[in-house]
Motif scaffolding. Structure first.
Motif, PDB file in Angstrom:
ATOM      1  N   THR A 278       8.867 -14.029   9.485  1.00  0.00           N
ATOM      2  CA  THR A 278      10.018 -14.587   8.824  1.00  0.00           C
ATOM      3  C   THR A 278      11.356 -13.791   9.421  1.00  0.00           C
ATOM      4  O   THR A 278      11.533 -12.975  10.090  1.00  0.00           O
ATOM      5  CB  THR A 278      10.287 -14.689   7.244  1.00  0.00           C
ATOM      6  N   ASN A 279      12.595 -14.519   8.960  1.00  0.00           N
ATOM      7  CA  ASN A 279      13.821 -13.619   9.079  1.00  0.00           C
ATOM      8  C   ASN A 279      14.040 -12.444   8.089  1.00  0.00           C
ATOM      9  O   ASN A 279      15.070 -12.361   7.649  1.00  0.00           O
ATOM     10  CB  ASN A 279      14.894 -14.698   9.031  1.00  0.00           C
ATOM     11  N   ASN A 280      12.754 -11.772   7.447  1.00  0.00           N
ATOM     12  CA  ASN A 280      12.961 -10.550   6.615  1.00  0.00           C
ATOM     13  C   ASN A 280      11.989  -9.623   7.124  1.00  0.00           C
ATOM     14  O   ASN A 280      10.840 -10.082   7.316  1.00  0.00           O
ATOM     15  CB  ASN A 280      12.563 -11.159   5.307  1.00  0.00           C
ATOM     16  N   ILE A 281      12.314  -8.525   6.921  1.00  0.00           N
ATOM     17  CA  ILE A 281      11.553  -7.468   7.355  1.00  0.00           C
ATOM     18  C   ILE A 281      11.501  -6.389   5.995  1.00  0.00           C
ATOM     19  O   ILE A 281      12.724  -6.112   5.692  1.00  0.00           O
ATOM     20  CB  ILE A 281      11.512  -6.608   8.645  1.00  0.00           C
ATOM     21  N   ILE A 282      10.376  -5.458   6.034  1.00  0.00           N
ATOM     22  CA  ILE A 282      10.697  -4.579   4.889  1.00  0.00           C
ATOM     23  C   ILE A 282      10.662  -3.130   5.755  1.00  0.00           C
ATOM     24  O   ILE A 282       9.572  -3.003   6.563  1.00  0.00           O
ATOM     25  CB  ILE A 282       9.289  -4.676   3.851  1.00  0.00           C
ATOM     26  N   VAL A 283      11.493  -2.413   5.520  1.00  0.00           N
ATOM     27  CA  VAL A 283      11.382  -1.053   6.177  1.00  0.00           C
ATOM     28  C   VAL A 283      11.709  -0.026   4.965  1.00  0.00           C
ATOM     29  O   VAL A 283      12.499   0.208   4.229  1.00  0.00           O
ATOM     30  CB  VAL A 283      12.685  -0.836   6.966  1.00  0.00           C
ATOM     31  N   VAL A 284      10.654   0.703   4.720  1.00  0.00           N
ATOM     32  CA  VAL A 284      10.445   1.645   3.679  1.00  0.00           C
ATOM     33  C   VAL A 284      11.285   2.948   4.239  1.00  0.00           C
ATOM     34  O   VAL A 284      11.088   3.420   5.391  1.00  0.00           O
ATOM     35  CB  VAL A 284       9.011   2.068   3.398  1.00  0.00           C
ATOM     36  N   MET A 285      11.940   3.550   3.316  1.00  0.00           N
ATOM     37  CA  MET A 285      13.033   4.693   3.553  1.00  0.00           C
ATOM     38  C   MET A 285      12.345   5.722   2.468  1.00  0.00           C
ATOM     39  O   MET A 285      12.533   6.051   1.372  1.00  0.00           O
ATOM     40  CB  MET A 285      14.197   4.694   3.315  1.00  0.00           C
ATOM     41  N   GLY A 286      11.254   6.408   3.403  1.00  0.00           N
ATOM     42  CA  GLY A 286      10.404   7.457   2.392  1.00  0.00           C
ATOM     43  C   GLY A 286       9.342   7.987   2.867  1.00  0.00           C
ATOM     44  O   GLY A 286       9.040   7.695   4.192  1.00  0.00           O
ATOM     45  N   ASP A 287       8.629   8.890   2.281  1.00  0.00           N
ATOM     46  CA  ASP A 287       7.218   9.364   2.646  1.00  0.00           C
ATOM     47  C   ASP A 287       6.705  10.294   1.608  1.00  0.00           C
ATOM     48  O   ASP A 287       7.119  10.016   0.521  1.00  0.00           O
ATOM     49  CB  ASP A 287       7.500  10.200   4.056  1.00  0.00           C
ATOM     50  N   ASP A 288       5.947  11.105   1.886  1.00  0.00           N
ATOM     51  CA  ASP A 288       5.263  12.066   0.919  1.00  0.00           C
ATOM     52  C   ASP A 288       6.392  12.940   0.313  1.00  0.00           C
ATOM     53  O   ASP A 288       7.046  13.777   1.088  1.00  0.00           O
ATOM     54  CB  ASP A 288       4.277  12.883   1.578  1.00  0.00           C
TER      55      ASP A 288
END
Ligand SMILES: *[C@@H]1O[C@H](CO)[C@@H](O)[C@H](O)[C@H]1NC(C)=O
Ligand SMILES: [Zn+2]
Length: 451
Positions: A278-288
């Motif tokens: 779709t015209n959406n993506i999820i980009v996580v900003m983080g980690d352990d």
């Protein structure tokens, strides 16, 4: 009669007292989501911290050395800018933190939950493993976490997202339980590497997972495979535990890097967007254990979002827009797209097991490692089921402290580095201490109920 009146007034009072936030009607849930624009590529940035309930350190060491800083600094940063968001996951840690706060901070948290900025996702006592657990362990660990959240923070804290980003493969039973618990979506980061390559190639990383053949489509749950496991794009960790460059927007500075950093981020985003439907993506900003000094991360992310307005980037002719978001808002945006475009997501009906993350690299050992721990946890479950039933028959309060301590310890033990045996030896010993102690108090509670 008077007793009834008294009870009525008492329940009214309780109703008022336990209502978390009285000003305006809360605007949490999907209503609080940023609006995804159909004419652009929406990049849903999700600030998160993956806080293992024990692994290389014990639960308490992680709490006192790392997690208390995460939650406290996030709350400060969220208050400074209403666009900022954070997703909070592990309730075992949240309870430890909550109990140490003064009332004004607690009220801040409730306000931030009610306006959708501090969104609770998963919400179980821990992020349970899906291979070495029994279904009862999973249900119990969600029960205690979700109940604590509802009692403490109110209805807006009820999670809609099952966030299983780190467990080592995924079972269809987890999908089925999640659907039946009322979750709307599951996100995870680990699956067979060939399956992942295949899905990215066919744009089926967003899919529908049917967890139960008995329940049919009522066990369907939207599922999303994260692109970069659960880490921020390389070079974009701004927490004090990383040493990536900050975004420097002062043109006078010899280290000015604003446009270049925006372009770096855009190239990551374009690569990812070409592999999702779709015209959406999820980009996580983080980690352990990220966001230990949350302001640092948010200042840079604010700047990154603004940078995409100053130095416009496009994907397949469409502008790229970055927005602070959450997994539930991503779920909503994909659902809106799928509905508007009559797009058919793939339906999957089996497990994501076994997990292989490279040639001759199978995650199989954890099914049997630390067998004494695995047996001990099953004994803990036996006593817990007996105690719960006796407590019900004996009309004991749900909050019997002796039983609570066992429920909490069992919740910790379902963590994906506990029952699996992937933790360090010292940590395994600490888990055994915790479970042993709670078994003793649960035994005492059972004796009391029976006497
Ligand atoms: C779910 O399954 C039922 C029974 O097979 C069917 O009637 C219904 O149309 C299905 N719903 C969806 C949304 O596919
Ligand atoms: Zn983990």
């Amino acid at each position: 009669m008077s007793l009834l009146v008294f009870l009525f007034c008492f329940s009214l009072l309780l109703g008022v007292n336990t209502k978390p936030y009285d000003e305006d009607a809360p605007s949490c849930g999907y209503d609080a989501c940023p609006v995804a624009d159909p004419s652009v590529l929406n990049v849903h940035l999700v600030p998160h911290s993956h806080d293992d309930v024990g692994w290389l350190k014990t639960v308490d060491q992680y709490y006192f050395q790392d997690v208390q800083n995460v939650i406290s600094s996030v709350i400060v940063a969220l208050k400074l800018n209403p666009e900022r968001r954070f997703v909070q996951v592990e309730t075992a840690f949240f309870k430890k933190w909550w109990e140490q706060q003064k009332d004004s901070i607690k009220q801040d948290v409730i306000n931030l939950v009610n306006n959708g900025q501090f969104e609770i996702i998963n919400g179980g006592w821990s992020m349970n493993d899906e291979a070495a657990v029994l279904y009862q362990f999973t249900i119990d660990q969600y029960t205690i976490g979700l109940r604590y959240l509802e009692d403490t923070l109110g209805a807006c804290s009820r999670p809609r997202v099952c966030w299983q980003i780190d467990p080592f493969g995924h079972s269809r039973e987890q999908a089925s339980i999640s659907a039946q618990l009322g979750f709307d979506s599951i996100f995870f980061g680990r699956l067979d590497y060939r399956d992942k390559i295949n899905r990215l190639g066919k744009k089926t990383g967003d899919l529908i997972w049917r967890g139960s053949s008995n329940l049919g489509n009522s066990s369907d749950i939207f599922t999303s495979v994260l692109y970069n496991q659960y880490s921020a794009p390389p070079g974009f960790c701004f927490d004090i535990v990383c040493d990536d460059d900050p975004i420097i927007d002062d043109e006078e500075s010899p280290d000015y890097n604003y446009q270049k950093r925006v372009e770096n981020f855009a190239s990551f985003v374009k690569e990812q967007a070409s592999k999702y439907p779709t015209n959406n993506i999820i980009v996580v900003m983080g980690d352990d254990f990220r966001y230990q000094a949350a302001l640092n991360s948010y200042i840079n992310t604010d700047r990154l979002i603004k940078g995409f307005e100053l130095f416009p980037q496009t994907f397949q002719g469409k502008p790229i827009k970055l927005l602070y978001s959450t997994p539930s808002c991503y779920t909503k945006a994909v659902n809106d797209y799928v509905t508007a475009n009559d797009y058919k997501l793939e339906i999957k009906t089996d497990d994501f097991f076994p997990l292989s993350d490279g040639p001759v690299n199978y995650w199989g050992g954890f099914l049997t490692s630390r067998p004494a721990s695995k047996r001990f946890i099953r004994e803990g479950n036996n006593l817990l089921q007996v105690a719960k039933q006796l407590a019900a028959v004996g009309q004991e309060s749900y909050d019997n402290p002796g039983l609570n301590s066992l429920k909490e310890a069992m919740g910790v033990m379902q963590h994906h580095d506990a029952i699996t045996g992937t933790e360090l030896m010292d940590v395994a010993h600490d888990y055994h201490r915790l479970l042993y102690k709670s078994l003793s108090s649960a035994n005492d509670a059972v004796d009391l109920i029976l006497s």
